[in-house]
Design a protein around this motif. Structure first.
Motif, short mmCIF file in Angstrom:
data_model
loop_
_atom_site.label_atom_id
_atom_site.label_comp_id
_atom_site.label_asym_id
_atom_site.label_seq_id
_atom_site.Cartn_x
_atom_site.Cartn_y
_atom_site.Cartn_z
N HIS A 4 29.81 26.13 -34.80
CA HIS A 4 30.62 26.47 -33.21
C HIS A 4 32.18 26.37 -34.32
O HIS A 4 32.45 25.43 -34.30
CB HIS A 4 30.13 25.88 -31.96
N PRO A 5 32.87 27.27 -33.22
CA PRO A 5 34.85 27.34 -33.59
C PRO A 5 34.96 26.84 -32.84
O PRO A 5 35.67 26.19 -32.03
CB PRO A 5 35.13 28.48 -34.15
N GLY A 6 36.32 26.26 -32.66
CA GLY A 6 37.21 26.22 -32.27
C GLY A 6 38.20 27.48 -31.07
O GLY A 6 37.58 28.84 -31.21
N GLY A 7 39.37 27.87 -30.49
CA GLY A 7 39.46 28.55 -29.31
C GLY A 7 39.89 30.05 -30.17
O GLY A 7 39.57 30.87 -30.19
N GLU A 8 40.24 29.83 -31.67
CA GLU A 8 41.23 30.94 -32.21
C GLU A 8 39.56 31.55 -33.12
O GLU A 8 39.72 32.50 -32.98
CB GLU A 8 41.49 30.70 -33.92
N GLY A 9 39.16 31.11 -33.56
CA GLY A 9 37.64 31.75 -33.62
C GLY A 9 36.56 32.25 -32.58
O GLY A 9 36.83 33.72 -32.47
N TYR A 10 36.78 32.19 -31.21
CA TYR A 10 36.14 32.46 -29.84
C TYR A 10 37.30 34.26 -29.98
O TYR A 10 36.71 34.85 -29.20
CB TYR A 10 35.79 31.76 -29.20
N ALA A 11 38.61 33.46 -30.18
CA ALA A 11 39.41 34.98 -29.91
C ALA A 11 38.87 35.77 -30.98
O ALA A 11 38.89 37.23 -30.28
CB ALA A 11 40.56 34.94 -29.81
N ALA A 12 38.67 35.47 -31.48
CA ALA A 12 38.89 36.56 -32.60
C ALA A 12 37.28 37.22 -32.86
O ALA A 12 37.31 38.57 -32.89
CB ALA A 12 38.52 35.99 -34.26
N LEU A 13 36.24 36.44 -31.52
CA LEU A 13 35.01 37.50 -32.02
C LEU A 13 35.34 37.99 -30.54
O LEU A 13 35.01 39.13 -30.73
CB LEU A 13 33.73 36.00 -31.64
N ALA A 14 36.04 37.85 -29.56
CA ALA A 14 36.28 38.36 -28.11
C ALA A 14 37.20 39.69 -28.63
O ALA A 14 36.95 40.75 -28.07
CB ALA A 14 37.44 37.63 -27.51
N ALA A 15 37.65 39.67 -29.53
CA ALA A 15 38.53 40.75 -30.21
C ALA A 15 37.44 41.40 -31.21
O ALA A 15 37.99 43.13 -30.66
CB ALA A 15 39.47 40.93 -31.42
N LEU A 16 37.10 41.50 -31.58
CA LEU A 16 36.17 42.14 -32.18
C LEU A 16 34.84 42.68 -30.64
O LEU A 16 34.63 44.32 -31.19
CB LEU A 16 34.94 41.40 -33.23
N VAL A 17 34.63 42.53 -29.98
CA VAL A 17 33.66 43.22 -29.60
C VAL A 17 34.45 43.75 -27.55
O VAL A 17 33.95 44.56 -27.49
CB VAL A 17 33.26 41.77 -28.65
N ARG A 18 35.44 43.11 -27.79
CA ARG A 18 36.17 44.32 -26.50
C ARG A 18 37.03 45.92 -26.56
O ARG A 18 36.03 45.87 -25.21
CB ARG A 18 37.98 43.56 -26.36
N PRO A 19 37.10 45.94 -27.86
CA PRO A 19 36.69 47.72 -27.38
C PRO A 19 35.25 48.32 -26.98
O PRO A 19 35.40 49.66 -26.21
CB PRO A 19 36.79 48.27 -28.89
N ALA A 20 34.12 47.53 -27.10
CA ALA A 20 32.88 48.14 -26.92
C ALA A 20 32.66 47.68 -25.73
O ALA A 20 32.29 48.53 -25.12
CB ALA A 20 31.98 47.99 -27.96
N TRP A 21 33.36 46.39 -24.71
CA TRP A 21 33.20 45.47 -23.86
C TRP A 21 33.87 46.44 -22.98
O TRP A 21 33.58 47.03 -22.02
CB TRP A 21 33.52 45.00 -23.85
#
Length: 218
Positions: free
Chosen positions: A187-204
């Motif tokens: 599990h990452p910290g906040g920056e890692g989860y922010a990077a994941l969210a950024a990848l999903v955001r356009p399709a979301w």
């Protein structure tokens, strides 16, 4: 429902999204408590969406665990107005070692579990967004996760569901892997989860727009 074509955009309305999955859906390891799901929820609300969201990640859940609970969890949260969508993300726990040294859930079973969920969701009139599994610090497990990711996305697309892969970009140099290695190996910290969210955001954003105004002409 009428089969006549819609000629005018539907008025935006309220929407409910249920996030189902594992510890990554729960945002484990993020000291901000946001994970990737709440970051996407915040993005939607900032853009004016009337969104109610339920992040329902459970640590160590496999695809079989999610399949066993998805209908009960979703039915309990169906709104009286507006539409409901499901965001589903699992696969890492399936690929980790079981008691026999093989994966906890066989690859074909993982795919079959997603298939059953997608068929059930379609029968209930629920749109699904599938987010692929992220990498961890164990490259042997990641090799299995890569197979899971490819098969799950293919299955989702075969059912007309939106699918987003995050494994490759997150395995490249960046905060996800750095924080995973520095923490518990998964599990990452906040920056890692922010990077994941950024990848999903356009399709979301595109998927969510279809829930808000499903008959809108683009």
């Amino acid at each position: 429902m009428s089969g006549a074509p819609t000629t005018a955009a539907a008025a935006p309305g309220p929407v409910t999204v249920v996030f189902l999955g594992d510890s990554f859906v729960a945002g484990v390891g993020d000291p901000t408590g946001l994970g990737w799901t709440t970051r996407l929820v915040a993005d939607a609300r900032a853009r004016g969406t009337d969104l109610t969201a339920y992040p329902l990640g459970v640590r160590r859940n496999t695809s079989a665990d999610v399949l066993a609970r998805w209908e009960r969890e979703t039915t309990a949260r169906l709104p009286r107005a507006g539409r409901t969508g499901l965001v589903v993300s699992f696969g890492v726990n399936d690929a980790t070692d079981g008691d026999d040294g093989g994966p906890r859930v066989a690859l074909d079973d993982t795919v079959a579990n997603l298939r059953a969920l997608l068929v059930g969701a379609a029968s209930a009139g629920l749109d699904v967004l599938v987010v692929g599994p992220p990498p961890i610090a164990d490259e042997r497990v990641n090799a299995r996760v890569a197979e899971v990711d490819a098969r799950l996305r293919a299955e989702a697309e075969a059912h007309g569901a939106t699918a987003v892969g995050v494994l490759g970009p997150l395995r490249a140099a960046g905060p996800w892997m750095t924080q995973v290695h520095d923490a518990d190996g998964a599990h990452p910290g906040g920056e890692g989860y922010a990077a994941l969210a950024a990848l999903v955001r356009p399709a979301w954003r595109t998927w969510l727009a279809g829930l808000v105004a499903p008959d809108a002409v683009v």
